[in-house]
Write an enzyme that holds these catalytic residues in place. Structure first.
Site, PDB file in Angstrom:
ATOM      1  N   ARG A  92       0.821  -1.208   0.000  1.00 50.24           N
ATOM      2  CA  ARG A  92       0.000   0.000   0.000  1.00 50.24           C
ATOM      3  C   ARG A  92       0.856   1.259   0.000  1.00 50.24           C
ATOM      4  O   ARG A  92       0.573   2.220  -0.713  1.00 50.24           O
ATOM      5  CB  ARG A  92      -0.918  -0.008   1.234  1.00 50.24           C
ATOM      6  CG  ARG A  92      -1.881   1.166   1.289  1.00 50.24           C
ATOM      7  CD  ARG A  92      -2.988   1.019   0.269  1.00 50.24           C
ATOM      8  NE  ARG A  92      -3.660   2.276  -0.018  1.00 50.24           N
ATOM      9  CZ  ARG A  92      -4.671   2.392  -0.858  1.00 50.24           C
ATOM     10  NH1 ARG A  92      -5.112   1.342  -1.509  1.00 50.24           N
ATOM     11  NH2 ARG A  92      -5.241   3.555  -1.077  1.00 50.24           N
ATOM     12  N   CYS A 116      -3.301  -3.915   2.823  1.00 49.52           N
ATOM     13  CA  CYS A 116      -4.444  -4.483   3.549  1.00 49.52           C
ATOM     14  C   CYS A 116      -5.759  -3.951   2.992  1.00 49.52           C
ATOM     15  O   CYS A 116      -5.872  -2.770   2.642  1.00 49.52           O
ATOM     16  CB  CYS A 116      -4.350  -4.129   5.034  1.00 49.52           C
ATOM     17  SG  CYS A 116      -2.902  -4.798   5.875  1.00 49.52           S
ATOM     18  N   ARG A 121      -9.623   3.669   0.758  1.00 48.26           N
ATOM     19  CA  ARG A 121      -8.498   4.506   1.162  1.00 48.26           C
ATOM     20  C   ARG A 121      -8.054   5.225  -0.107  1.00 48.26           C
ATOM     21  O   ARG A 121      -6.974   4.985  -0.634  1.00 48.26           O
ATOM     22  CB  ARG A 121      -7.356   3.659   1.741  1.00 48.26           C
ATOM     23  CG  ARG A 121      -7.650   3.073   3.083  1.00 48.26           C
ATOM     24  CD  ARG A 121      -6.398   2.679   3.817  1.00 48.26           C
ATOM     25  NE  ARG A 121      -5.899   1.392   3.361  1.00 48.26           N
ATOM     26  CZ  ARG A 121      -4.832   0.798   3.895  1.00 48.26           C
ATOM     27  NH1 ARG A 121      -4.157   1.378   4.859  1.00 48.26           N
ATOM     28  NH2 ARG A 121      -4.433  -0.374   3.456  1.00 48.26           N
ATOM     29  N   ASP A 124      -7.299   9.847  -4.078  1.00 49.24           N
ATOM     30  CA  ASP A 124      -7.777  11.089  -4.690  1.00 49.24           C
ATOM     31  C   ASP A 124      -7.137  12.320  -4.064  1.00 49.24           C
ATOM     32  O   ASP A 124      -6.838  13.299  -4.762  1.00 49.24           O
ATOM     33  CB  ASP A 124      -9.304  11.195  -4.567  1.00 49.24           C
ATOM     34  CG  ASP A 124     -10.031  10.149  -5.394  1.00 49.24           C
ATOM     35  OD1 ASP A 124      -9.347   9.433  -6.148  1.00 49.24           O
ATOM     36  OD2 ASP A 124     -11.261  10.044  -5.276  1.00 49.24           O
ATOM     37  N   ASP A 306      -4.982   2.088  14.070  1.00 48.17           N
ATOM     38  CA  ASP A 306      -4.105   0.915  14.015  1.00 48.17           C
ATOM     39  C   ASP A 306      -4.034   0.167  15.345  1.00 48.17           C
ATOM     40  O   ASP A 306      -3.518  -0.955  15.388  1.00 48.17           O
ATOM     41  CB  ASP A 306      -2.683   1.323  13.610  1.00 48.17           C
ATOM     42  CG  ASP A 306      -2.530   1.526  12.110  1.00 48.17           C
ATOM     43  OD1 ASP A 306      -3.486   1.234  11.367  1.00 48.17           O
ATOM     44  OD2 ASP A 306      -1.452   1.975  11.671  1.00 48.17           O
TER      45      ASP A 306
END
Length: 419
Positions: A92, A116, A121, A124, A306
């Site tokens: 990612r 993940c 997510r 943009d 997280d």
């Protein structure tokens, strides 16, 4: 297929050192492309994301030496070539190459990022910022083309519609060598952003305001080499603190920056977790009674998204009913059905996680669906009676350095099995 086998129910004790921050190093390595000389990073965590980034850097022409936790990169041989889709798609944080390649070459051809699956997510925000700086965006198959059409990327006044760590860092990196001044408003404030800005400033950049919601970057023409110490991983630290509270009988977590964990520690104290904060360490005692609480994630300095999954097994030990609300990533609920397999009284209602404690966990076959869900399952497996088998462990190895060795040193019965 590799898997982790845990024989749970054993109380852990001893000392564990936190490694360098994953969420910093995945941005620091691509940023080195902007340098005109060798850059050395100390405190680099031994995780698979770092291995992937090194491989990409070498494919681009960088010279890399990696020994222990020290990473030396000479970016002078980096060439403007299309990024390999397979490598990019598995990572990612590969989007951090966008800003560094634009800053150095004014263009980039990259595969769309992977990582993940946590729900939307979108990149943009990154692309909107780049377009404000004179970049044109187009797509061809699985690749995205970014180009200034031979012009130098220029500064701009950018307002982030939503708070985004990735977009803030990417814009900051791209602006470092831009012509003129860039202002980022509604910037994310995470410690990892300060870490990246510190590296860039030590290389000769002019960045002010990192760690606040307004960052100003005055573009420079050249960046020199430097040596930089990666900050400790606050998410790894929080994970081990939660683990120590859940199954420990006295565990000391070292290389911790308390100020990066204040909201997390405040919620643990609300639960009744007993611990002692030292200068660069936290000692977690064996716990007695714990109280159920409500967790709601928010951008830093709020409760980190997280950390909600790694905290969940500890919450299952608490007395009472509580709720977990993740306002950042809507799909951060994938650990719930796996914990249910282990006997947890936990469910998802209206997009929120609801738990009733205390739950008695038993070993089971479970699957890590993402990095932090994997950490939650490791903690749950250590708490559970009997044998737990975790598959899809590549997610866990992406973000937790030497996790098997660290847990074994604390007394855990845990193995990584190669099938």
């Amino acid at each position: 297929m590799r898997k982790i086998i845990i024989n749970g129910g054993k109380a852990l004790s001893g000392e564990v050192a936190v490694s360098g921050a994953k969420n910093s190093v995945v941005a620091l390595i691509p940023a080195i492309i902007l340098a005109d000389d060798i850059v050395i990073l100390d405190g680099v965590p031994a995780i698979s994301d770092v291995d992937s980034l090194i491989e990409i850097m070498e494919l681009m022409g960088a010279t890399v030496n990696y020994h222990g936790d020290t990473l030396e990169i000479d970016p002078r041989g980096v060439q403007d070539i299309p990024m390999p889709y397979g490598k990019i798609n598995s990572l990612r944080a590969s989007y951090y190459f966008y800003g560094s390649l634009l800053g150095r070459f004014g263009q980039a051809v990259v595969g769309l990022p992977g990582g993940c699956d946590l729900g939307p997510r979108p990149i943009d925000l990154h692309l909107k910022a780049f377009e404000a700086m004179g970049v044109e965006v187009s797509y061809e198959g699985e690749n995205m083309n970014l180009s200034t059409n031979g012009q130098k990327i220029h500064g701009a006044h950018i307002y982030m519609d939503t708070i985004s760590v990735g977009a803030t860092i990417n814009t900051m990196v791209a602006a470092t060598k831009a012509q003129g001044k860039t202002v980022i408003e509604n910037a994310a404030r995470e410690p990892e952003i300060i870490d990246v800005a510190t590296l860039l400033n030590n290389m000769g950049a002019h960045i002010r305001g990192a760690g606040t919601d307004i960052i100003t970057i005055q573009g420079v023409q050249k960046l020199h080499g430097t040596r930089h110490q990666v900050i400790p991983d606050r998410i790894e630290a929080g994970t081990y603190i939660a683990l120590a509270a859940a199954i420990g009988k006295g565990v000391k977590i070292t290389n911790v920056l308390y100020e990066h964990l204040e909201s997390f520690i405040a919620k643990l104290e609300e639960m009744g977790v007993r611990m002692t904060v030292e200068e660069d360490a936290i000692f977690v005692e064996k716990q007695k009674s714990l109280k159920a609480i409500t967790i709601k994630t928010s951008p830093y300095p709020g409760f980190a998204t997280d950390l909600q999954q790694p905290l969940t097994p500890l919450l299952l030990k608490a007395d009472g009913r509580g709720t977990i609300i993740d306002t950042i990533y809507e799909k951060r609920i994938n650990h719930v059905p796996e914990l249910m397999r282990m006997g947890a009284d936990i469910s998802v209602i209206g997009g929120q996680i609801v738990y009733q404690g205390p739950s008695r966990l038993t070993g089971a076959q479970v699957k890590a669906t993402d990095l932090r869900a994997g950490a939650a399952l490791v903690i749950a497996g250590l708490m559970a009676e009997g044998k737990t088998e975790i598959t899809n462990i590549e997610f866990i190895l992406r973000g937790y350095a030497s996790i098997i060795a660290k847990l074994t040193a604390l007394g855990a019965d845990i193995q990584l099995i190669e099938d």
